[in-house]
Write a protein that holds these residues in place. Sequence first.
Motif, PDB file in Angstrom:
ATOM      1  N   TYR A   1       0.839  -1.206   0.000  1.00  0.00           N
ATOM      2  CA  TYR A   1       0.000   0.000   0.000  1.00  0.00           C
ATOM      3  C   TYR A   1       0.874   1.256   0.000  1.00  0.00           C
ATOM      4  N   ASN A   2       1.891   1.257   0.868  1.00  0.00           N
ATOM      5  CA  ASN A   2       2.789   2.413   0.923  1.00  0.00           C
ATOM      6  C   ASN A   2       3.560   2.597  -0.381  1.00  0.00           C
ATOM      7  N   GLU A   3       3.934   1.470  -1.014  1.00  0.00           N
ATOM      8  CA  GLU A   3       4.637   1.562  -2.299  1.00  0.00           C
ATOM      9  C   GLU A   3       3.750   2.218  -3.355  1.00  0.00           C
ATOM     10  N   LEU A   4       2.497   1.840  -3.374  1.00  0.00           N
ATOM     11  CA  LEU A   4       1.566   2.425  -4.347  1.00  0.00           C
ATOM     12  C   LEU A   4       1.413   3.932  -4.115  1.00  0.00           C
ATOM     13  N   ILE A   5       1.222   4.298  -2.857  1.00  0.00           N
ATOM     14  CA  ILE A   5       1.051   5.718  -2.531  1.00  0.00           C
ATOM     15  C   ILE A   5       2.308   6.508  -2.873  1.00  0.00           C
ATOM     16  N   THR A   6       3.475   5.975  -2.469  1.00  0.00           N
ATOM     17  CA  THR A   6       4.744   6.681  -2.693  1.00  0.00           C
ATOM     18  C   THR A   6       5.035   6.850  -4.181  1.00  0.00           C
ATOM     19  N   ALA A   7       4.848   5.770  -4.950  1.00  0.00           N
ATOM     20  CA  ALA A   7       5.125   5.839  -6.385  1.00  0.00           C
ATOM     21  C   ALA A   7       4.171   6.785  -7.096  1.00  0.00           C
ATOM     22  N   SER A   8       2.980   6.962  -6.533  1.00  0.00           N
ATOM     23  CA  SER A   8       1.962   7.789  -7.180  1.00  0.00           C
ATOM     24  C   SER A   8       2.077   9.266  -6.831  1.00  0.00           C
ATOM     25  N   MET A   9       2.855   9.594  -5.795  1.00  0.00           N
ATOM     26  CA  MET A   9       2.896  10.976  -5.321  1.00  0.00           C
ATOM     27  C   MET A   9       3.356  11.994  -6.375  1.00  0.00           C
ATOM     28  N   PRO A  10       4.402  11.719  -7.172  1.00  0.00           N
ATOM     29  CA  PRO A  10       4.758  12.695  -8.209  1.00  0.00           C
ATOM     30  C   PRO A  10       3.622  12.973  -9.177  1.00  0.00           C
ATOM     31  N   LYS A  11       2.880  11.922  -9.545  1.00  0.00           N
ATOM     32  CA  LYS A  11       1.738  12.097 -10.445  1.00  0.00           C
ATOM     33  C   LYS A  11       0.633  12.916  -9.768  1.00  0.00           C
ATOM     34  N   VAL A  12       0.397  12.624  -8.499  1.00  0.00           N
ATOM     35  CA  VAL A  12      -0.620  13.382  -7.754  1.00  0.00           C
ATOM     36  C   VAL A  12      -0.225  14.849  -7.677  1.00  0.00           C
ATOM     37  N   LEU A  13       1.028  15.101  -7.367  1.00  0.00           N
ATOM     38  CA  LEU A  13       1.504  16.480  -7.233  1.00  0.00           C
ATOM     39  C   LEU A  13       1.390  17.232  -8.558  1.00  0.00           C
ATOM     40  N   ALA A  14       1.825  16.595  -9.651  1.00  0.00           N
ATOM     41  CA  ALA A  14       1.726  17.237 -10.966  1.00  0.00           C
ATOM     42  C   ALA A  14       0.277  17.525 -11.325  1.00  0.00           C
ATOM     43  N   SER A  15      -0.606  16.553 -11.073  1.00  0.00           N
ATOM     44  CA  SER A  15      -2.032  16.746 -11.382  1.00  0.00           C
ATOM     45  C   SER A  15      -2.632  17.846 -10.523  1.00  0.00           C
ATOM     46  N   PHE A  16      -2.250  17.846  -9.253  1.00  0.00           N
ATOM     47  CA  PHE A  16      -2.767  18.867  -8.337  1.00  0.00           C
ATOM     48  C   PHE A  16      -2.303  20.261  -8.751  1.00  0.00           C
ATOM     49  N   LEU A  17      -1.061  20.365  -9.216  1.00  0.00           N
ATOM     50  CA  LEU A  17      -0.545  21.655  -9.674  1.00  0.00           C
ATOM     51  C   LEU A  17      -1.322  22.163 -10.891  1.00  0.00           C
ATOM     52  N   ILE A  18      -1.720  21.250 -11.762  1.00  0.00           N
ATOM     53  CA  ILE A  18      -2.515  21.658 -12.928  1.00  0.00           C
ATOM     54  C   ILE A  18      -3.847  22.246 -12.466  1.00  0.00           C
ATOM     55  N   VAL A  19      -4.491  21.588 -11.499  1.00  0.00           N
ATOM     56  CA  VAL A  19      -5.761  22.094 -10.971  1.00  0.00           C
ATOM     57  C   VAL A  19      -5.563  23.455 -10.313  1.00  0.00           C
ATOM     58  N   ILE A  20      -4.501  23.596  -9.515  1.00  0.00           N
ATOM     59  CA  ILE A  20      -4.223  24.874  -8.856  1.00  0.00           C
ATOM     60  C   ILE A  20      -3.991  25.973  -9.887  1.00  0.00           C
ATOM     61  N   LEU A  21      -3.227  25.683 -10.920  1.00  0.00           N
ATOM     62  CA  LEU A  21      -2.976  26.668 -11.971  1.00  0.00           C
ATOM     63  C   LEU A  21      -4.268  27.073 -12.671  1.00  0.00           C
ATOM     64  N   SER A  22      -5.159  26.102 -12.882  1.00  0.00           N
ATOM     65  CA  SER A  22      -6.435  26.429 -13.522  1.00  0.00           C
ATOM     66  C   SER A  22      -7.246  27.396 -12.662  1.00  0.00           C
ATOM     67  N   LEU A  23      -7.241  27.190 -11.355  1.00  0.00           N
ATOM     68  CA  LEU A  23      -7.969  28.088 -10.451  1.00  0.00           C
ATOM     69  C   LEU A  23      -7.305  29.465 -10.395  1.00  0.00           C
ATOM     70  N   VAL A  24      -5.962  29.495 -10.425  1.00  0.00           N
ATOM     71  CA  VAL A  24      -5.248  30.776 -10.443  1.00  0.00           C
ATOM     72  C   VAL A  24      -5.594  31.562 -11.702  1.00  0.00           C
ATOM     73  N   LEU A  25      -5.614  30.861 -12.835  1.00  0.00           N
ATOM     74  CA  LEU A  25      -5.969  31.510 -14.096  1.00  0.00           C
ATOM     75  C   LEU A  25      -7.385  32.071 -14.051  1.00  0.00           C
ATOM     76  N   PHE A  26      -8.318  31.297 -13.495  1.00  0.00           N
ATOM     77  CA  PHE A  26      -9.717  31.736 -13.419  1.00  0.00           C
ATOM     78  C   PHE A  26      -9.853  32.964 -12.520  1.00  0.00           C
ATOM     79  N   ILE A  27      -9.237  32.911 -11.337  1.00  0.00           N
ATOM     80  CA  ILE A  27      -9.325  34.039 -10.401  1.00  0.00           C
ATOM     81  C   ILE A  27      -8.671  35.282 -11.000  1.00  0.00           C
ATOM     82  N   TYR A  28      -7.517  35.085 -11.619  1.00  0.00           N
ATOM     83  CA  TYR A  28      -6.801  36.212 -12.241  1.00  0.00           C
ATOM     84  C   TYR A  28      -7.653  36.841 -13.345  1.00  0.00           C
ATOM     85  N   TYR A  29      -8.283  35.984 -14.153  1.00  0.00           N
ATOM     86  CA  TYR A  29      -9.131  36.500 -15.241  1.00  0.00           C
ATOM     87  C   TYR A  29     -10.310  37.285 -14.678  1.00  0.00           C
ATOM     88  N   GLU A  30     -10.996  36.718 -13.678  1.00  0.00           N
ATOM     89  CA  GLU A  30     -12.158  37.387 -13.100  1.00  0.00           C
ATOM     90  C   GLU A  30     -11.769  38.713 -12.462  1.00  0.00           C
TER      91      GLU A  30
END
Length: 541
Positions: free
Chosen positions: A155-184
């Motif tokens: 279980y820990n191996e799955l979580i650990t190996a997945s963390m870079p993907k989670v972080l990259a995906s989360f950053l994309i979502v954060i950037l999308s919200l930053v873009l939306f707020i900045y535009y508004e």
Amino acid sequence: MIEQIRKKKKSIFDIITILAFVVAIIFIVSCAIGTADLFSVDRGVEDASIVEPDDVVQLADGSTKYYFNVAGHGHFTNCLLFYTAHQIVYVYNDGVLAYSFDDIREVWGHTPGVSYNFVDIDEATSYVTVIVKPVYQIVANQDITFYLGNSYTMYNELITASMPKVLASFLIVILSLVLFIYYEFMSNKQFIGREMLHLSAFAFFCGVWCLNETDAISLIQGNNILKSVIPYLCLMSAPQALVMFITDYLNLENRFMSKLLVIWGNVQFLTLIVLHIFGIAEFRETLPMVHIIICVTVMYMIGAIIYKIIKRQVTSRLVMCVIGLSLLLIAIIVDIKTFYTTFGDADKIGRYMFLAFVILLSWNMFKDTNAIIEKGRRARQLEHFALTDSMTGLLNRNAFETHATNETELDGVVAIVADANGLKKCNDTYGHEEGDIYITTVAEVFSEVFGKYGNCYRTGGDEFCCIINNGYAVNLEKLKKNFETRIRNKNVTEDYAFEVSVAIGFAQYDQHRDKNFRELVKRADASMYENKHLYKEMKTS
């Protein structure tokens, strides 16, 4: 000096953005390196190993039965792990049902969804039988890999190996919200194109899709059915947002093709939802249709870029678009190929390419927006200089003439005019420096008394005017007395070489007497000259 400061700020901004981009690239590369295949030899995992079934049997109902001999597996080897997508799973330990994954909720589809299956095995267990039944034919030939090891470690191996993907995906979502707020925020202050809003939507759909495809979310999120639906909805929405972004970003004049693609995407989105709800064809079965529109969208991007190059309209935005398209092409080719050859998280590099794409184009749009804001600031500054009197800070004659030309609604308008008495004598006697003090003193008092009700103008050397648009509630006589009182106080409290004296007059719009704005001002002038005449009589008497 100001220009040097501006250039220095621009250089600092460019350095910061370049450093941020370099850091982002380093992050993306490190993430890609860090996402090696789970339980690979390079990771050095000793507590888990791939196990091959001792026997595999195809059953008449389409199910596949896997048979394992786990006798003597050891105390720390307490779990059999395997991943399934849209398959019903039953696991028997020595003939007794030990695990099942068959919760089908009709509202989300006729499938239990996707899951990592952790099957507990005690020391007494000798045989494990796994029966896997595909929900629909398209997932019938999945090549399932089984791991035997410690459940906690795996279980820990799955979580650990997945963390870079989670972080990259989360950053994309954060950037999308930053873009939306900045535009508004910025669209209310400065006109900017809607391409930033469309990129925000595209980034959000890609980010949520990538995030829900990660192993960590598969393990943490309880509703596996919902987890299998959300990515498809986001993936179906992304092409429309990308088409609208490219159309606005490159400022394409002919928008027929973009509108056609958006309509196609929206109709397909609704159609696939209806097919899914009624069980005719579920999202997983219709995914090739989504892949087709994604590929067509990429072809539209290529066509738009070629069109701009042929028209010799090569701009920084076009260059950014070429780089971004290259990143998307790499992601789409690799991930679609992976999707049709493997199962599970097919997004191997897509999320990193999407992150780079969003960072690159966001940086370019932020830079363009800053340029627009700077241009608007300069325009406002020039307008301020053009309409403001540099000596007094009041609006100047140009501003007054603009108001006089554009003023059409006169009901309730009040004009107040003032003229400094004896300014010429002050200049001749004490010099123009004292004359300037005279003018600024009158302007200061005039603005303090009347400026809170309307716009104050310096219409001539020693002439002032205030226009109050809604003068019904203003007690003009009281304001006039207040003004005269303050002028007298100035003479008492300040050590002027001259006596400050001002003639003042006012008039309120009368539809029977005033045909236009200028006639209203003329009546106010007449009132002022009458006041000036009385002042001169008092001085000579």
